[in-house]
Design an enzyme around this catalytic site. Structure first.
Site, PDB file in Angstrom:
ATOM      1  N   HIS A 241      58.307   2.585   1.938  1.00 60.66           N
ATOM      2  CA  HIS A 241      59.772   2.612   1.972  1.00 60.66           C
ATOM      3  C   HIS A 241      60.300   2.288   3.371  1.00 60.66           C
ATOM      4  O   HIS A 241      61.246   2.915   3.848  1.00 60.66           O
ATOM      5  CB  HIS A 241      60.315   3.947   1.445  1.00 60.66           C
ATOM      6  CG  HIS A 241      60.184   4.053  -0.033  1.00 60.66           C
ATOM      7  ND1 HIS A 241      59.007   4.440  -0.648  1.00 60.66           N
ATOM      8  CD2 HIS A 241      61.066   3.800  -1.029  1.00 60.66           C
ATOM      9  CE1 HIS A 241      59.185   4.433  -1.956  1.00 60.66           C
ATOM     10  NE2 HIS A 241      60.420   4.037  -2.223  1.00 60.66           N
TER      11      HIS A 241
ATOM     12  N   GLU B 199      50.220  -8.194  -2.857  1.00 61.42           N
ATOM     13  CA  GLU B 199      51.670  -8.272  -2.710  1.00 61.42           C
ATOM     14  C   GLU B 199      52.328  -8.255  -4.090  1.00 61.42           C
ATOM     15  O   GLU B 199      53.433  -7.750  -4.257  1.00 61.42           O
ATOM     16  CB  GLU B 199      52.033  -9.544  -1.946  1.00 61.42           C
ATOM     17  CG  GLU B 199      53.440  -9.558  -1.437  1.00 61.42           C
ATOM     18  CD  GLU B 199      53.710 -10.738  -0.527  1.00 61.42           C
ATOM     19  OE1 GLU B 199      53.576 -10.561   0.705  1.00 61.42           O
ATOM     20  OE2 GLU B 199      54.041 -11.816  -1.039  1.00 61.42           O
TER      21      GLU B 199
ATOM     22  N   CYS C 267      60.944 -16.164   0.152  1.00 65.10           N
ATOM     23  CA  CYS C 267      60.557 -15.021   0.988  1.00 65.10           C
ATOM     24  C   CYS C 267      61.182 -15.023   2.376  1.00 65.10           C
ATOM     25  O   CYS C 267      60.953 -14.109   3.157  1.00 65.10           O
ATOM     26  CB  CYS C 267      59.037 -14.932   1.091  1.00 65.10           C
ATOM     27  SG  CYS C 267      58.253 -14.552  -0.487  1.00 65.10           S
TER      28      CYS C 267
END
Length: 158
Positions: A96, A142, A52
């Site tokens: 987005h 997530e 990550c």
């Protein structure tokens, strides 16, 4: 006809004829309503030694639990109002987006993001005409199996 285990209602109940307006509010109890949303966003984590640390994205799911007392017609808060707050005040910063840019300076972990989302919804409820409503919890998934959660009692006591 009740041929297949159901029947067609032929005479809908009418207000002030079949039910009195005072009966619409059945109780004076606190009730929690929940609404779920999804959004897609990109981020990366600072000072993290794992995958990550690289730029990547998720399809997040957020679940709100909002409690309050029912109004005169038996509603705590219209689900459409929750959606409007989400769309206009929270989602615009997330969907987005590269959230490292659109959120306040933070490491964009699910743990940090869920607190920010909670604070935004709590702030919106305090400014709107939703007397007695409060955010009870927010869950931020997530992935389908990994989420962070914050609860009102944790936010208020710490």
């Amino acid at each position: 006809m009740d041929q297949y285990g159901f029947r067609i209602v032929e005479d809908l109940q009418k207000i002030d004829k079949d039910i009195d307006r005072s009966q619409l509010k059945y109780h004076n109890k606190r009730v929690m309503v929940s609404k779920e949303f999804t959004f897609d966003a990109a981020h990366h984590l600072h000072l993290y030694d794992g995958k990550c640390k690289n730029l990547h994205g998720h399809t997040y799911t957020v679940v709100f639990g909002i409690s309050g007392y029912v109004n005169d017609i038996g509603i705590v808060m219209d689900f459409g109002d929750i959606k409007q707050i989400w769309k206009e005040q929270i989602e615009i910063h997330l969907d987005h987006k590269y959230v490292n840019e659109t959120l306040p300076p933070m490491n964009t972990t699910a743990e940090n993001m869920v607190v920010w989302i909670y604070e935004k919804m709590a702030e919106a409820l305090s400014h709107e005409d939703y007397q007695g409503t409060r955010v009870e919890f927010v869950k931020l998934y997530e992935t389908p199996t990994s989420f962070a959660e914050v609860r009102r009692e944790w936010m208020e006591s710490e």
